[in-house]
Design a protein around this motif. Structure first.
Motif, PDB file in Angstrom:
ATOM      1  N   ALA A  12       0.821  -1.208   0.000  1.00  0.00           N
ATOM      2  CA  ALA A  12       0.000   0.000   0.000  1.00  0.00           C
ATOM      3  C   ALA A  12       0.854   1.256   0.000  1.00  0.00           C
ATOM      4  CB  ALA A  12      -0.925  -0.001   1.210  1.00  0.00           C
ATOM      5  N   ALA A  13       2.047   1.178   0.637  1.00  0.00           N
ATOM      6  CA  ALA A  13       2.902   2.359   0.764  1.00  0.00           C
ATOM      7  C   ALA A  13       3.921   2.487  -0.351  1.00  0.00           C
ATOM      8  CB  ALA A  13       3.635   2.309   2.105  1.00  0.00           C
ATOM      9  N   LEU A  14       3.996   1.504  -1.223  1.00  0.00           N
ATOM     10  CA  LEU A  14       5.109   1.407  -2.157  1.00  0.00           C
ATOM     11  C   LEU A  14       5.211   2.603  -3.102  1.00  0.00           C
ATOM     12  CD1 LEU A  14       7.367  -0.610  -2.629  1.00  0.00           C
ATOM     13  CD2 LEU A  14       5.975  -1.679  -4.403  1.00  0.00           C
ATOM     14  N   LEU A  15       4.090   3.171  -3.479  1.00  0.00           N
ATOM     15  CA  LEU A  15       4.108   4.260  -4.448  1.00  0.00           C
ATOM     16  C   LEU A  15       4.095   5.645  -3.790  1.00  0.00           C
ATOM     17  CD1 LEU A  15       1.734   2.819  -7.199  1.00  0.00           C
ATOM     18  CD2 LEU A  15       4.223   2.744  -7.075  1.00  0.00           C
ATOM     19  N   LEU A  16       4.143   5.687  -2.484  1.00  0.00           N
ATOM     20  CA  LEU A  16       4.229   6.976  -1.797  1.00  0.00           C
ATOM     21  C   LEU A  16       5.600   7.593  -2.018  1.00  0.00           C
ATOM     22  CD1 LEU A  16       2.622   6.139   1.676  1.00  0.00           C
ATOM     23  CD2 LEU A  16       1.591   7.508  -0.156  1.00  0.00           C
ATOM     24  N   PRO A  17       5.715   8.917  -2.011  1.00  0.00           N
ATOM     25  CA  PRO A  17       7.042   9.539  -1.990  1.00  0.00           C
ATOM     26  C   PRO A  17       7.840   9.010  -0.813  1.00  0.00           C
ATOM     27  CG  PRO A  17       5.326  11.187  -2.310  1.00  0.00           C
ATOM     28  CD  PRO A  17       4.622   9.908  -1.974  1.00  0.00           C
ATOM     29  N   TRP A  18       9.183   8.869  -0.981  1.00  0.00           N
ATOM     30  CA  TRP A  18       9.977   8.218   0.039  1.00  0.00           C
ATOM     31  C   TRP A  18       9.812   8.844   1.421  1.00  0.00           C
ATOM     32  CZ3 TRP A  18      11.609   4.317   2.272  1.00  0.00           C
ATOM     33  CH2 TRP A  18      12.561   4.384   3.288  1.00  0.00           C
ATOM     34  N   ARG A  19       9.738  10.160   1.511  1.00  0.00           N
ATOM     35  CA  ARG A  19       9.623  10.809   2.825  1.00  0.00           C
ATOM     36  C   ARG A  19       8.375  10.326   3.563  1.00  0.00           C
ATOM     37  NH1 ARG A  19       6.935  15.146   4.721  1.00  0.00           N
ATOM     38  NH2 ARG A  19       6.181  15.652   2.634  1.00  0.00           N
ATOM     39  N   LEU A  20       7.262  10.212   2.844  1.00  0.00           N
ATOM     40  CA  LEU A  20       6.030   9.734   3.462  1.00  0.00           C
ATOM     41  C   LEU A  20       6.081   8.234   3.714  1.00  0.00           C
ATOM     42  CD1 LEU A  20       3.362  11.763   1.464  1.00  0.00           C
ATOM     43  CD2 LEU A  20       4.268  12.230   3.752  1.00  0.00           C
ATOM     44  N   ARG A  21       6.683   7.499   2.789  1.00  0.00           N
ATOM     45  CA  ARG A  21       6.770   6.038   2.966  1.00  0.00           C
ATOM     46  C   ARG A  21       7.619   5.692   4.172  1.00  0.00           C
ATOM     47  NH1 ARG A  21       9.598   1.633  -0.221  1.00  0.00           N
ATOM     48  NH2 ARG A  21      10.450   3.275  -1.537  1.00  0.00           N
ATOM     49  N   ARG A  22       8.721   6.426   4.358  1.00  0.00           N
ATOM     50  CA  ARG A  22       9.565   6.175   5.534  1.00  0.00           C
ATOM     51  C   ARG A  22       8.766   6.370   6.823  1.00  0.00           C
ATOM     52  NH1 ARG A  22      11.542   9.512   9.023  1.00  0.00           N
ATOM     53  NH2 ARG A  22      13.152   8.714  10.448  1.00  0.00           N
ATOM     54  N   GLN A  23       8.012   7.447   6.913  1.00  0.00           N
ATOM     55  CA  GLN A  23       7.203   7.693   8.111  1.00  0.00           C
ATOM     56  C   GLN A  23       6.182   6.588   8.314  1.00  0.00           C
ATOM     57  OE1 GLN A  23       5.519  11.595   7.657  1.00  0.00           O
ATOM     58  NE2 GLN A  23       7.502  12.637   7.790  1.00  0.00           N
ATOM     59  N   PHE A  24       5.586   6.129   7.239  1.00  0.00           N
ATOM     60  CA  PHE A  24       4.614   5.044   7.267  1.00  0.00           C
ATOM     61  C   PHE A  24       5.251   3.778   7.828  1.00  0.00           C
ATOM     62  CE2 PHE A  24       2.302   1.533   5.343  1.00  0.00           C
ATOM     63  CZ  PHE A  24       0.977   1.930   5.385  1.00  0.00           C
ATOM     64  N   LEU A  25       6.440   3.419   7.325  1.00  0.00           N
ATOM     65  CA  LEU A  25       7.114   2.195   7.760  1.00  0.00           C
ATOM     66  C   LEU A  25       7.574   2.285   9.211  1.00  0.00           C
ATOM     67  CD1 LEU A  25       9.254   1.541   4.553  1.00  0.00           C
ATOM     68  CD2 LEU A  25       7.135   0.390   5.217  1.00  0.00           C
ATOM     69  N   VAL A  26       8.055   3.438   9.613  1.00  0.00           N
ATOM     70  CA  VAL A  26       8.527   3.620  10.990  1.00  0.00           C
ATOM     71  C   VAL A  26       7.370   3.535  11.979  1.00  0.00           C
ATOM     72  CG1 VAL A  26       9.513   5.303  12.588  1.00  0.00           C
ATOM     73  CG2 VAL A  26      10.604   4.907  10.371  1.00  0.00           C
ATOM     74  N   LYS A  27       6.276   4.205  11.669  1.00  0.00           N
ATOM     75  CA  LYS A  27       5.159   4.273  12.619  1.00  0.00           C
ATOM     76  C   LYS A  27       4.344   2.988  12.665  1.00  0.00           C
ATOM     77  CE  LYS A  27       4.640   9.291  12.447  1.00  0.00           C
ATOM     78  NZ  LYS A  27       3.755  10.424  12.092  1.00  0.00           N
TER      79      LYS A  27
END
Length: 224
Positions: A12-27
Motif C-alpha cells: 500500500a505504501a510502495l508508491l508513496l514519496p519516500w519521505r512519506l513512505r519512511r514515516q509510514f514504515l517507521v510508525k
C-alpha cells in the motif's frame, strides 16, 4: 497479526514519496530508519529493519522470513538481491540449531546487485567490505548427510574484505579481516589469518596481501 498484514501495508505504501513512505514504515511497522536512509521499490517482509544514516536498499530487492536486517552508516544493499530464511520456531528441521536468522551489513559495506542470501542462520558482513559482481550465494544451511538432518551455522565476513563475483559461501564459513575471496571460489571453512587472498574450490589461502593496499586503508564507502 502484524506478520499477516505487513506485506499488505508495504504494498500500500510502495508508491508513496519516500519521505512519506519512511514515516509510514517507521510508525506502522516499528522499523528504525534514519531520515537520511532510503529504500527503493523493494519488498522487505522482515520483523525488524534498522538503517543508519546514508544507508540504502535498491530496487527490486526481496527479503522474507528474516528476523532482522541491520545496515550501518553508509551501508548499501543494491538491486535485485534475494534474501530469505526461516522464522525461528517455524520448522522442526532447525529446532535444535540455536540459530539467529539475521543479516548485518557494517558501516560503509556493500552488497552489490543480484546476489542470493540465505539467512536461515546469521550473516555478518564487516565494515568497508564489498560483495562484488553478481550471483554470489551465501548458504547458511544444508543437509548433513551423516545424520540426514538439516543443519545451519552463521557466516562471518570481516572488515575491509572483497568477495569476487559468483562466489559461494557455505554454513560456518569465515573470511578474516582485510582479505579477498577470488571470483568463483567456494568458502567452506572458517579462516582467521588476515591480509590474504583466498581462492579455489574449496577456497584456501593462496598468498599474503600487503597491508598498505589502498582498498584496506580507505575511509570512503562502497567502490562501485
Amino acid at each position: 497479526m502484524m506478520k499477516v498484514v505487513r506485506p499488505v501495508l508495504q504494498l500500500a505504501a510502495l508508491l508513496l514519496p519516500w519521505r512519506l513512505r519512511r514515516q509510514f514504515l517507521v510508525k506502522l511497522l516499528g522499523w528504525d530508519i534514519h531520515p537520511r536512509a532510503s529504500i527503493g521499490l523493494a519488498f522487505l517482509d522482515v520483523d525488524m529493519l534498522v538503517m543508519g544514516a546514508r544507508s540504502r536498499i535498491g530496487h527490486f530487492t526481496y527479503a522474507r522470513h528474516v528476523a532482522k536486517i541491520t545496515l550501518g552508516t553508509g551501508a548499501v544493499i543494491g538491486r535485485q538481491n534475494w534474501i530469505s530464511g526461516f522464522p525461528v520456531g517455524s520448522n522442526v528441521a532447525f529446532a535444535d540449531c540455536g540459530r539467529n536468522p539475521t543479516l548485518v551489513v557494517g558501516d560503509e559495506a556493500a552488497i552489490t546487485n543480484g546476489h542470493r542470501i540465505d539467512c536461515t542462520d546469521g550473516i555478518h558482513i564487516g565494515a568497508f567490505t564489498t560483495v562484488a559482481g553478481w550471483a554470489t550465494q551465501f548458504v547458511t544451511h544444508s543437509i548433513e548427510v551423516r545424520s540426514a538432518r538439516q543443519r545451519c551455522a552463521p557466516i562471518v565476513i570481516g572488515k575491509y574484505c572483497f568477495i569476487g563475483t559468483r562466489s559461494i559461501l557455505l554454513k560456518g564459513a569465515a573470511l578474516p579481516d582485510y582479505s579477498v575471496l577470488g571470483a568463483g571460489s567456494t568458502l567452506a571453512h572458517a579462516y582467521a589469518e588476515p591480509y590474504g587472498l583466498y581462492s579455489g574450490v574449496p577456497a584456501t589461502r593462496q598468498k599474503n596481501l600487503d597491508s598498505t593496499y589502498v582498498y584496506f586503508t580507505r575511509q570512503s564507502g562502497p567502490c562501485w
